[in-house]
Design a protein around this motif. Structure first.
Motif, PDB file in Angstrom:
ATOM      1  N   GLU B 181       0.404  -1.246   0.219  1.00 35.19           N
ATOM      2  CA  GLU B 181       0.019  -0.409  -0.240  1.00 35.19           C
ATOM      3  C   GLU B 181       0.510   1.321  -0.363  1.00 35.19           C
ATOM      4  OE1 GLU B 181      -2.421   0.635   3.525  1.00 35.19           O
ATOM      5  OE2 GLU B 181      -4.122  -0.827   2.317  1.00 35.19           O
ATOM      6  N   LEU B 182       1.830   1.497   0.605  1.00 28.83           N
ATOM      7  CA  LEU B 182       3.197   2.074   0.316  1.00 28.83           C
ATOM      8  C   LEU B 182       3.151   2.642  -0.503  1.00 28.83           C
ATOM      9  CD1 LEU B 182       4.186   2.019   4.458  1.00 28.83           C
ATOM     10  CD2 LEU B 182       3.541   4.443   3.179  1.00 28.83           C
ATOM     11  N   LYS B 184       2.673   1.774  -3.101  1.00 34.15           N
ATOM     12  CA  LYS B 184       1.884   2.369  -4.299  1.00 34.15           C
ATOM     13  C   LYS B 184       2.001   3.887  -4.053  1.00 34.15           C
ATOM     14  CE  LYS B 184      -1.099  -1.498  -5.556  1.00 34.15           C
ATOM     15  NZ  LYS B 184      -2.203  -2.209  -4.958  1.00 34.15           N
ATOM     16  N   LYS B 185       1.115   4.079  -2.267  1.00 29.22           N
ATOM     17  CA  LYS B 185       1.186   5.885  -2.488  1.00 29.22           C
ATOM     18  C   LYS B 185       2.385   6.202  -2.720  1.00 29.22           C
ATOM     19  CE  LYS B 185      -2.416   6.635  -0.352  1.00 29.22           C
ATOM     20  NZ  LYS B 185      -3.758   8.082  -0.696  1.00 29.22           N
ATOM     21  N   PHE B 187       5.056   5.574  -5.659  1.00 29.86           N
ATOM     22  CA  PHE B 187       5.049   5.103  -6.877  1.00 29.86           C
ATOM     23  C   PHE B 187       3.952   5.613  -7.832  1.00 29.86           C
ATOM     24  CE2 PHE B 187       8.485   2.995  -5.032  1.00 29.86           C
ATOM     25  CZ  PHE B 187       9.182   3.144  -5.524  1.00 29.86           C
ATOM     26  N   GLY B 188       2.458   5.593  -6.783  1.00 31.97           N
ATOM     27  CA  GLY B 188       1.711   4.628  -8.051  1.00 31.97           C
ATOM     28  C   GLY B 188       1.395   4.181  -7.960  1.00 31.97           C
TER      29      GLY B 188
END
Lengths: 272, 431
Positions: B181-182, B184-185, B187-188
């Motif tokens: 999840e992190l 994704k925050k 690197f998108g």
């Protein structure tokens, strides 16, 4: 005229309200409504400026009131296009109130009656002003993206996964949107400055006259050029790019307001 | 109605239990059944005439005794007596913590427990496995019958459905999921990102698997023992790196997950600083699962470098637990639906014992008549007797066909219990 501006302000303000609600509630329909309200406001705004121009034959950029109105419209317009490409919808919570505030300030400023000033019928000047305004609007959005980036970066670095972390998109998306804004803004600023100097040549007989506004425009231009150059060669991205886009915009704001109020030059008369 | 049920010898579901909410840990410790104790209890309590089917389920957070019985009060009494005797504890000491649920309530409770809606950590996945194990023991000891079999199979189905259709197990309450999840925050998307795994262990491997599921492109594995690195690299279809190659790899990898037993930092601040220029400041994300830590926390101060250690991830998880509570509402809805469906089946099931006893009665009559006939027909060869037996069997089958269809099918309108009662009286099945 004023009543149309009031309608535009109402649209921008209601868009602001929906974007604020979206920011808090994170429900998709809210930002859709916010977007269409901004869009409607923008169309009315453009039509009003266009009508003004066609009826008087004078481009309404002759005083601060008119300039701010154009700036407000440009900010809204650039965001409407940008959102289409980058889906950074949260930037609307910055853009909508910004457009609204600029428009409100414009609304309350006294409007001088248009002087029979021939310069605002000149094609080069109109192009120069329009392009610079759109460029500056792009930089305004880059500045907004920069602030969002700093907020999100701060949340991730400090491991405080609260309000902003959940609501803001990924660093990558914010960064690339901000970068795109800078590229667009820089391109337009460059073209605008070139056209401006061509116009200067035709009026004053020289491309460059060390007018304070010209100097400060060049300083802003150099700041953004440095940012873009560093990004390409050194990979200046993320935090530094975000800070630079905020500083760049501050310089631009000084060019826009500060130079007019504090320094004198041949641009001054347009922004009384 | 109660009288009618007794006439029908209906099997009611009843559940006795206590959990982390009703009982303090000291009491739960006292009453917990080890798997051997559960097996013994199944034997002892299962023998009680009031208890028909039985399943005992015990974890550190709960003890549940699930039974079917035709005489509920007697079954409850038997269970309590058993607990007191077996665990050597007075009834008064645990009775207050005990909840006793019947029928629909008991079914709902079993569904909720298995779906992890009743767990201390909502959505934790272990509970389902533990219930499956308890059920396996019950079937091995032949204490589960028609009703519990069906109930437990439904339970497993419901639990799976809750897990897949709600976010109850979704938002990261595990280290690996929190890390993704992190990522994704930052690197998108993790698509095409390069991952370096240092060390080994369940948590790192889980995290890497999770990242691969998110379509990371290349996996590198480094380990102090190169052979282990090669093994792991094979498993993840990645490339093995020597330990000395780690600093150099920092210029290309995007996500580093580390879990080694090293007492010192494996990746220092300077290593990262040098590489940030080479990687043109592309973001780099360190996940440090090791204790003591492998990655210098000062790296987090470098621009575009992010470091999360195990404590940071844990606090992320705590926040997500709150989210899960919201998702649990959807789970409750799925459970409620399943309870309604099960009750339909359960009501229908009352027909089965009636049909069975009717068939049994016929069997007894036919058998005794055949025996009588056989004594006068001693000259008949074995083969012919078999033919006669087959014939009587098929007479029973054909005779049973219509009443079975009637009772099971839509033939009887209104309250089925009335028809069942009539059938039982007509054939004197309750004697």
């Amino acid at each position: 005229m004023e009543s149309i501006n009031l309608i535009v302000i109402l649209f921008y303000l209601s868009s602001t309200a929906f974007y604020a609600a979206y920011f808090i509630k994170q429900k998709d329909f809210l930002h859709h409504i916010g977007y269409y309200l901004l869009f409607t406001g923008f169309i009315i705004h453009i039509l009003s400026i266009g009508t003004r121009y066609t009826s008087t034959g004078i481009y309404p950029a002759g005083n601060l009131k008119e300039n701010l109105s154009i700036a407000s419209g440009a900010i809204a317009g650039v965001f409407l296009l940008l959102k289409y490409k980058f889906h950074l919808k949260i930037l609307g919570t910055y853009t909508a109130p910004l457009s609204a505030i600029v428009m409100i300030i414009s609304f309350f400023l006294p409007g001088y009656p248009p002087e029979p000033n021939m310069v605002f019928k000149n094609f080069w000047l109109i192009t120069h002003v329009s392009i610079i305004f759109i460029g500056e609007a792009s930089f305004a959005l880059a500045c907004g993206a920069g602030m969002l980036y700093l907020a999100q970066e701060h949340a991730i670095k400090t491991k405080n996964h609260g309000f902003f972390y959940k609501r803001l998109p990924s660093l990558d998306l914010i960064d690339s949107t901000g970068h795109a804004c800078i590229v667009v803004g820089f391109t337009l600023l460059t073209i605008g400055l070139i056209i401006g100097s061509i116009y200067a040549k035709s009026v004053w007989g020289r491309f460059w006259s060390w007018d304070p506004k010209e100097v400060w425009s060049m300083i802003s231009w150099l700041l953004y050029a440095a940012l873009l150059h560093q990004r390409l060669t050194m990979g200046w991205r993320g935090r530094r790019a975000a800070i630079m886009s905020i500083i760049g915009f501050a310089a631009l704001m000084f060019t826009f307001f500060g130079v007019n109020f504090l320094l004198t030059g041949h641009h001054g008369e347009f922004t009384k | 109605m109660v009288n009618l049920q007794n006439n029908n010898k209906m099997h009611e579901i009843v559940l006795l239990g206590l959990n982390h909410i009703t009982a303090p840990v000291e009491l739960r410790e006292c009453l917990a059944f080890s798997s051997q104790e559960a097996i013994d209890s199944l034997g002892l309590l299962g023998k009680d005439p009031a208890v028909n089917e039985l399943l005992i389920f015990s974890t550190c957070n709960r003890v549940e005794i699930l039974m079917t019985s035709t005489d509920i009060p007697a079954a409850i009494h038997a269970a309590k007596t058993h607990i007191s005797k077996f665990k050597n504890i007075e009834q008064g000491k645990y009775e207050k913590a005990l909840y006793i649920l019947q029928g629909e309530d008991a079914i709902k409770h079993v569904f909720r427990v298995a779906s992890s809606l009743d767990s201390m950590i909502i959505g934790e996945p272990q509970i389902l496995g533990q219930i499956k194990e308890a059920y396996r023991i019950a079937t091995e000891n032949k204490t589960s019958g028609v009703i519990l079999n069906r109930l437990l199979h439904r339970t497993f189905f419901v639990a799976k459905k809750v897990r897949t259709e709600t976010g109850i197990g979704g938002s990261a309450v595990s280290i690996s999921y929190a890390a993704v999840e992190l990522g994704k925050k930052i690197f998108g998307s993790l698509e095409g990102k390069k991952v370096l795994m240092i060390g080994a262990g369940e948590m790192v491997e889980l995290a890497v698997e999770h990242i691969i599921q998110n379509r990371a492109s290349e996996i590198y594995v480094a380990n102090r023992t190169f052979r282990r690195a090669v093994e792991l690299a094979d498993r993840f279809q990645g490339k093995a790196l020597r330990f000395e190659e780690i600093p150099d790899s920092l210029k290309s990898v995007d996500i580093i997950i580390s879990s080694t037993g090293s007492p010192d930092f494996i990746i220092s601040c300077d290593m990262v600083k040098e590489n940030m220029r080479l990687r043109k400041n592309r973001p780099i994300f360190f996940i440090d699962i090791a204790v003591p830590r492998d990655i210098d926390p000062a790296i987090n101060r470098i621009s575009n470098a992010y470091v999360y250690d195990i404590d940071d991830l844990k606090s992320v998880i705590d926040e997500n637990l709150e989210e899960r509570k919201k998702e649990a509402v959807k789970g409750e809805r799925i459970v409620d639906e399943a309870v309604i469906k099960f009750m339909e089946w359960y009501k229908n099931l009352e027909v089965v014992p009636t049909i069975v006893s009717m068939k049994n009665k016929l069997d007894v009559i036919v058998k005794s008549e055949i025996e009588k006939t056989q004594s006068t027909l001693k000259h008949l060869p074995e083969a012919d007797l078999k033919v006669i037996n087959r014939m009587t069997d098929s007479i029973i089958k054909r005779f049973m066909h219509d009443p079975t269809l009637f009772l099971k099918g839509n033939g009887c309108h209104g309250d089925k219990a009335i028809y069942l009662d009539a059938t039982r009286k007509l054939f004197k099945l309750d004697e």
